[in-house]
Design an enzyme around this catalytic site. Sequence first.
Site, PDB file in Angstrom:
ATOM      1  N   THR A 130      -7.920   1.784   3.377  1.00 27.13           N
ATOM      2  CA  THR A 130      -7.188   0.728   3.278  1.00 27.13           C
ATOM      3  C   THR A 130      -7.335  -0.490   2.729  1.00 27.13           C
ATOM      4  O   THR A 130      -7.661  -1.931   2.056  1.00 27.13           O
ATOM      5  CB  THR A 130      -5.493   0.488   4.524  1.00 27.13           C
ATOM      6  OG1 THR A 130      -5.848   1.910   4.982  1.00 27.13           O
ATOM      7  CG2 THR A 130      -4.475  -0.356   4.952  1.00 27.13           C
ATOM      8  N   LYS A 155       0.996  -1.276  -0.049  1.00 24.72           N
ATOM      9  CA  LYS A 155       0.128  -0.560   0.052  1.00 24.72           C
ATOM     10  C   LYS A 155       0.835   0.856   0.197  1.00 24.72           C
ATOM     11  O   LYS A 155       2.038   1.042   0.507  1.00 24.72           O
ATOM     12  CB  LYS A 155      -0.358   0.044   1.442  1.00 24.72           C
ATOM     13  CG  LYS A 155      -2.116   0.833   1.688  1.00 24.72           C
ATOM     14  CD  LYS A 155      -2.709   1.145   2.911  1.00 24.72           C
ATOM     15  CE  LYS A 155      -1.602   1.938   4.070  1.00 24.72           C
ATOM     16  NZ  LYS A 155      -2.043   1.911   5.043  1.00 24.72           N
TER      17      LYS A 155
HETATM   18  C1  R5P Z   1      -1.231   3.008   8.838  1.00 25.15           C
HETATM   19  O1  R5P Z   1       0.191   2.520   9.053  1.00 25.15           O
HETATM   20  C2  R5P Z   1      -2.058   1.686   9.785  1.00 25.15           C
HETATM   21  O2  R5P Z   1      -1.800   0.632  10.086  1.00 25.15           O
HETATM   22  C3  R5P Z   1      -3.423   1.443   9.723  1.00 25.15           C
HETATM   23  O3  R5P Z   1      -3.212   1.230   7.528  1.00 25.15           O
HETATM   24  C4  R5P Z   1      -4.078   2.754   8.995  1.00 25.15           C
HETATM   25  O4  R5P Z   1      -4.329   3.764   9.712  1.00 25.15           O
HETATM   26  C5  R5P Z   1      -6.017   2.858   8.386  1.00 25.15           C
HETATM   27  O5  R5P Z   1      -6.087   4.074   7.803  1.00 25.15           O
HETATM   28  P1  R5P Z   1      -7.597   4.231   6.658  1.00 25.15           P
HETATM   29  O6  R5P Z   1      -8.269   3.185   7.776  1.00 25.15           O
HETATM   30  O7  R5P Z   1      -7.923   5.427   6.591  1.00 25.15           O
HETATM   31  O8  R5P Z   1      -7.409   3.394   5.588  1.00 25.15           O
END
Ligand code: R5P
Length: 289
Positions: free
Chosen positions: A220, A186
């Site tokens: 994500t 990602k």
């Molecule tokens: C990122 O480093 C974290 O592990 C999570 O993947 C992130 O905080 C998820 O954020 P969102 O739900 O806004 O994509």
Amino acid sequence: MIIGGSASQKLAAKIAKELNTTLIPIETRKFPDGERYIRIKGELKDEAIVVQSTGYPQDENLIELFLILKNLKSMGIGKIRVVIPYFGYGRQEKRFKTGEAVSAIIIAELLQFSGADEIFCINLHEDNITEFFSIPAYDLSAMPPIADYIKEKLQNPVIIAPDKGALGFAKEIAEILNCEYDYLEKTRISPEEVKTKTKNINVKGKEAVIIDDIISTGSTIVNAAEILKELGASKVIVSCVHPVLVEDALLKIFAAGVDDVFATDTLHSEVSVVSVASMVADALKKPRN
Ligand code: R5P
């Protein structure tokens, strides 16, 4: 003696039950102008355990925690052990641009200033945050109770990290369950937008369980779920430790074809079905120097 801040009352009660110890009632409310009032009721002992997550509204929950800690110290409590199931402001643990406040360090210092003698957190966003404390600070992992939950619900899961940062979680769960795991790649474009590369993972006909530490906007997870569906996963189940769930995050996730979402109770939410109470109680019971 356990005190639950207003963000973690139910979890505090569960931890008190696990430890077979007294839950001290506290009154917490707001003055008409929004300022916090707290009053600790009940008989105090020499040592207290305070449980308070510092998620949304972060500033209010933090102020309440500082008030509880300072108040306990001024009431003569010798040792305060602080359980912060979700550590807010944990995302900025370094200065990326000149002039930025390193919020995780500042919060760690304020907790110590307020009288914390020991800190217990769960899956801190960055491992190095425990080093910001000069008192003992522990970062517990919620992967064992999450793995137990998966074991109860699914026969043959494959665990998927939605990014490389979550690979350690997937590995930890897969080792407990003796199953396969993999990760996706990602790139974060902005706080709300991420891009995830399609990758050939063997999930065809399998129940894929995505694991992450935090679900915030859900972007994500949406990307990861769409890729896993395209790759032929029979089911896509989403799990996380901290269900921050900003606005319509859950809706976005289900709309992406996800079959189920579950999280721990470090934060209240409608998907907080895995309790961390027993692992926190075990950590508190563990003899430490
Ligand atoms: C990122 O480093 C974290 O592990 C999570 O993947 C992130 O905080 C998820 O954020 P969102 O739900 O806004 O994509």
